[in-house]
Design a protein around this motif. Sequence first.
Motif, PDB file in Angstrom:
ATOM      1  N   LEU A  35       0.869  -1.171   0.000  1.00  0.00           N
ATOM      2  CA  LEU A  35       0.000   0.000   0.000  1.00  0.00           C
ATOM      3  C   LEU A  35       0.906   1.221   0.000  1.00  0.00           C
ATOM      4  CD1 LEU A  35      -2.539  -1.077   2.779  1.00  0.00           C
ATOM      5  CD2 LEU A  35      -2.816  -1.294   0.299  1.00  0.00           C
ATOM      6  N   VAL A  36       0.731   2.109  -0.962  1.00  0.00           N
ATOM      7  CA  VAL A  36       1.626   3.251  -1.123  1.00  0.00           C
ATOM      8  C   VAL A  36       0.951   4.507  -0.578  1.00  0.00           C
ATOM      9  CG1 VAL A  36       2.963   4.628  -2.744  1.00  0.00           C
ATOM     10  CG2 VAL A  36       2.628   2.181  -3.165  1.00  0.00           C
ATOM     11  N   PHE A  37       1.658   5.213   0.274  1.00  0.00           N
ATOM     12  CA  PHE A  37       1.165   6.446   0.872  1.00  0.00           C
ATOM     13  C   PHE A  37       2.032   7.615   0.410  1.00  0.00           C
ATOM     14  CE2 PHE A  37      -0.535   3.099   3.382  1.00  0.00           C
ATOM     15  CZ  PHE A  37      -1.750   3.566   3.863  1.00  0.00           C
ATOM     16  N   PRO A  38       1.497   8.840   0.447  1.00  0.00           N
ATOM     17  CA  PRO A  38       2.246   9.984  -0.068  1.00  0.00           C
ATOM     18  C   PRO A  38       3.271  10.565   0.905  1.00  0.00           C
ATOM     19  CG  PRO A  38       0.069  10.679   0.623  1.00  0.00           C
ATOM     20  CD  PRO A  38       0.109   9.180   0.776  1.00  0.00           C
ATOM     21  N   ALA A  39       3.533   9.878   2.004  1.00  0.00           N
ATOM     22  CA  ALA A  39       4.519  10.360   2.982  1.00  0.00           C
ATOM     23  C   ALA A  39       5.014   9.179   3.794  1.00  0.00           C
ATOM     24  CB  ALA A  39       3.899  11.418   3.885  1.00  0.00           C
ATOM     25  N   GLU A  40       6.006   9.433   4.629  1.00  0.00           N
ATOM     26  CA  GLU A  40       6.570   8.375   5.461  1.00  0.00           C
ATOM     27  C   GLU A  40       5.505   7.805   6.397  1.00  0.00           C
ATOM     28  OE1 GLU A  40       7.700  11.478   5.347  1.00  0.00           O
ATOM     29  OE2 GLU A  40       9.816  11.490   4.767  1.00  0.00           O
ATOM     30  N   VAL A  41       5.513   6.482   6.559  1.00  0.00           N
ATOM     31  CA  VAL A  41       4.593   5.822   7.482  1.00  0.00           C
ATOM     32  C   VAL A  41       5.318   5.609   8.798  1.00  0.00           C
ATOM     33  CG1 VAL A  41       3.224   3.758   7.935  1.00  0.00           C
ATOM     34  CG2 VAL A  41       3.331   4.703   5.613  1.00  0.00           C
ATOM     35  N   HIS A  42       4.765   6.162   9.874  1.00  0.00           N
ATOM     36  CA  HIS A  42       5.461   6.075  11.158  1.00  0.00           C
ATOM     37  C   HIS A  42       4.724   5.271  12.208  1.00  0.00           C
ATOM     38  CE1 HIS A  42       2.715   9.421  11.889  1.00  0.00           C
ATOM     39  NE2 HIS A  42       3.288  10.066  10.904  1.00  0.00           N
ATOM     40  N   THR A  43       3.469   4.872  11.950  1.00  0.00           N
ATOM     41  CA  THR A  43       2.777   4.041  12.920  1.00  0.00           C
ATOM     42  C   THR A  43       1.664   3.269  12.239  1.00  0.00           C
ATOM     43  OG1 THR A  43       1.666   4.047  15.083  1.00  0.00           O
ATOM     44  CG2 THR A  43       1.144   5.849  13.601  1.00  0.00           C
ATOM     45  N   VAL A  44       1.407   2.059  12.730  1.00  0.00           N
ATOM     46  CA  VAL A  44       0.289   1.242  12.252  1.00  0.00           C
ATOM     47  C   VAL A  44      -0.366   0.570  13.445  1.00  0.00           C
ATOM     48  CG1 VAL A  44       1.260   0.801   9.954  1.00  0.00           C
ATOM     49  CG2 VAL A  44       1.764  -0.783  11.826  1.00  0.00           C
ATOM     50  N   ALA A  45      -1.662   0.328  13.331  1.00  0.00           N
ATOM     51  CA  ALA A  45      -2.399  -0.404  14.367  1.00  0.00           C
ATOM     52  C   ALA A  45      -3.561  -1.114  13.696  1.00  0.00           C
ATOM     53  CB  ALA A  45      -2.908   0.548  15.454  1.00  0.00           C
ATOM     54  N   THR A  46      -4.054  -2.178  14.329  1.00  0.00           N
ATOM     55  CA  THR A  46      -5.205  -2.901  13.804  1.00  0.00           C
ATOM     56  C   THR A  46      -6.333  -2.877  14.821  1.00  0.00           C
ATOM     57  OG1 THR A  46      -4.295  -4.994  14.652  1.00  0.00           O
ATOM     58  CG2 THR A  46      -3.816  -4.437  12.361  1.00  0.00           C
ATOM     59  N   THR A  47      -7.558  -3.079  14.339  1.00  0.00           N
ATOM     60  CA  THR A  47      -8.725  -3.075  15.212  1.00  0.00           C
ATOM     61  C   THR A  47      -9.350  -4.460  15.256  1.00  0.00           C
ATOM     62  OG1 THR A  47     -10.334  -2.535  13.494  1.00  0.00           O
ATOM     63  CG2 THR A  47      -9.186  -0.688  14.525  1.00  0.00           C
ATOM     64  N   LEU A  48     -10.181  -4.673  16.243  1.00  0.00           N
ATOM     65  CA  LEU A  48     -10.831  -5.968  16.403  1.00  0.00           C
ATOM     66  C   LEU A  48     -11.761  -6.296  15.241  1.00  0.00           C
ATOM     67  CD1 LEU A  48     -11.687  -5.896  20.214  1.00  0.00           C
ATOM     68  CD2 LEU A  48     -10.069  -7.419  19.089  1.00  0.00           C
ATOM     69  N   ASP A  49     -12.301  -5.265  14.571  1.00  0.00           N
ATOM     70  CA  ASP A  49     -13.224  -5.526  13.470  1.00  0.00           C
ATOM     71  C   ASP A  49     -12.529  -5.512  12.105  1.00  0.00           C
ATOM     72  OD1 ASP A  49     -12.724  -2.848  13.185  1.00  0.00           O
ATOM     73  OD2 ASP A  49     -14.799  -2.202  13.347  1.00  0.00           O
ATOM     74  N   GLY A  50     -11.201  -5.587  12.102  1.00  0.00           N
ATOM     75  CA  GLY A  50     -10.481  -5.800  10.858  1.00  0.00           C
ATOM     76  C   GLY A  50      -9.976  -4.574  10.152  1.00  0.00           C
ATOM     77  N   ARG A  51     -10.057  -3.401  10.758  1.00  0.00           N
ATOM     78  CA  ARG A  51      -9.565  -2.194  10.104  1.00  0.00           C
ATOM     79  C   ARG A  51      -8.095  -1.952  10.420  1.00  0.00           C
ATOM     80  NH1 ARG A  51     -14.596   1.745  11.463  1.00  0.00           N
ATOM     81  NH2 ARG A  51     -14.800   0.281  13.195  1.00  0.00           N
ATOM     82  N   LEU A  52      -7.459  -1.238   9.518  1.00  0.00           N
ATOM     83  CA  LEU A  52      -6.054  -0.890   9.666  1.00  0.00           C
ATOM     84  C   LEU A  52      -5.946   0.618   9.824  1.00  0.00           C
ATOM     85  CD1 LEU A  52      -2.978  -1.552   9.465  1.00  0.00           C
ATOM     86  CD2 LEU A  52      -3.222  -1.295   6.983  1.00  0.00           C
ATOM     87  N   VAL A  53      -5.270   1.065  10.876  1.00  0.00           N
ATOM     88  CA  VAL A  53      -5.054   2.477  11.127  1.00  0.00           C
ATOM     89  C   VAL A  53      -3.594   2.786  10.795  1.00  0.00           C
ATOM     90  CG1 VAL A  53      -5.205   4.341  12.820  1.00  0.00           C
ATOM     91  CG2 VAL A  53      -6.776   2.391  12.974  1.00  0.00           C
ATOM     92  N   VAL A  54      -3.381   3.745   9.891  1.00  0.00           N
ATOM     93  CA  VAL A  54      -2.035   4.072   9.417  1.00  0.00           C
ATOM     94  C   VAL A  54      -1.763   5.552   9.638  1.00  0.00           C
ATOM     95  CG1 VAL A  54      -0.460   4.082   7.440  1.00  0.00           C
ATOM     96  CG2 VAL A  54      -2.194   2.284   7.640  1.00  0.00           C
TER      97      VAL A  54
END
Length: 375
Positions: A335-354
């Motif tokens: 997954l390509v983002f327009p800036a540096e990725v400095h943190t990620v987390a996941t949720t119980l219902d399957g979502r990804l927080v970036v």
Amino acid sequence: MSSEKSPGTVAAAADERLADPGFLADADPGEVEPLLDAASTPGARSAAVVYRESVHLHRDTAPEVRRHSGACAVTTAVVDGRPVAVTGNGDKTVRVWDLATGQQIGEPMKGHTSWVEAVATAELDGRPVAVTVSGDTTVRVWDLATGRQIGEPMKGHTAEVRAVATAVVDGRPVAVTGSHDETVRVWDLASGRQIGEPAVTGHSNEVWAVATAVVDGRPVAVTGSMDETVRVWDLATGQQICAPLEGHTDVVNAVATAELDGRPVVVTVSGDTTVQVWDLAAGQRIHGPLTGHGSEVWAVATAVVDGRPVAVTGSMDGTVRVWDLATGRQIGPALVFPAEVHTVATTLDGRLVVGFGAEVAVLAHRAQPTCETNR
């Protein structure tokens, strides 16, 4: 002569604006959305996809709050039945966000006097709480339902506190913290006191990462350091178990634990651009170095997606990659983002927080899997 701009000119202008993380954070969504269809370069098209996925988080949010969204610290929890994200950043505040609506819940939680470096969640007396650490050397506990600090700041570290994780030891909830003072400390969340004295030592440089797990029935902490090693500690005794896990050639930026075929494992990421997977019981590497990222890897989280355990990693190269922990192989394209990725987390219902640049995106897995997060 027509004053209308050519399609190429419009696309070039859109590409330039969408490549600017500051514009994405500060601009009103009504100004950004008309540009999304005009994106033409790969980076701009990726930014458009991410923005569409997360625009509901920012539509009625002030720019100063959107800028906080580019948090260096993000975790997830459930408060009053609602999935939420808890963030901390350089504005010294801790904020709670409703992941369904994208709205901030309550007022910012204030108390730290320096950058909020990391955040973890736990349950204390039946209440969901957040534990935060900061460059001000303190550890603080917050009631996520009321937004109030619980007790006094916990003090003991003598330098910036970089990492925090939570666990249960002998029936009591604890926080485990790692600091630039090269120590690891364990705190009783109910009393606000440090458990054991002196602090756990062994790393020869700053401790940047902490996670917790259970190995052979024992609660353990797993730490990563600028000394390029990963170490495993018995939380009941404070003693290091097994030899240091060595293999990275740069600072270990983040660690996350998971279960693979009934075995506890830890996934580590580093400034050396690699991802490595280790068997915590055996003290041996299972997979790695796993390569793909083109720059320093800053973040890692674990989950179960479509029945298989995975690791999600984020890098300064602006990508997020998903790895199958059973095979050690990357799943799908980055997954390509327009800036540096400095943190990620996941949720119980399957979502990804970036968290990337000055923004945060919340992405949903199309198959709507059941995910299990690891603190």
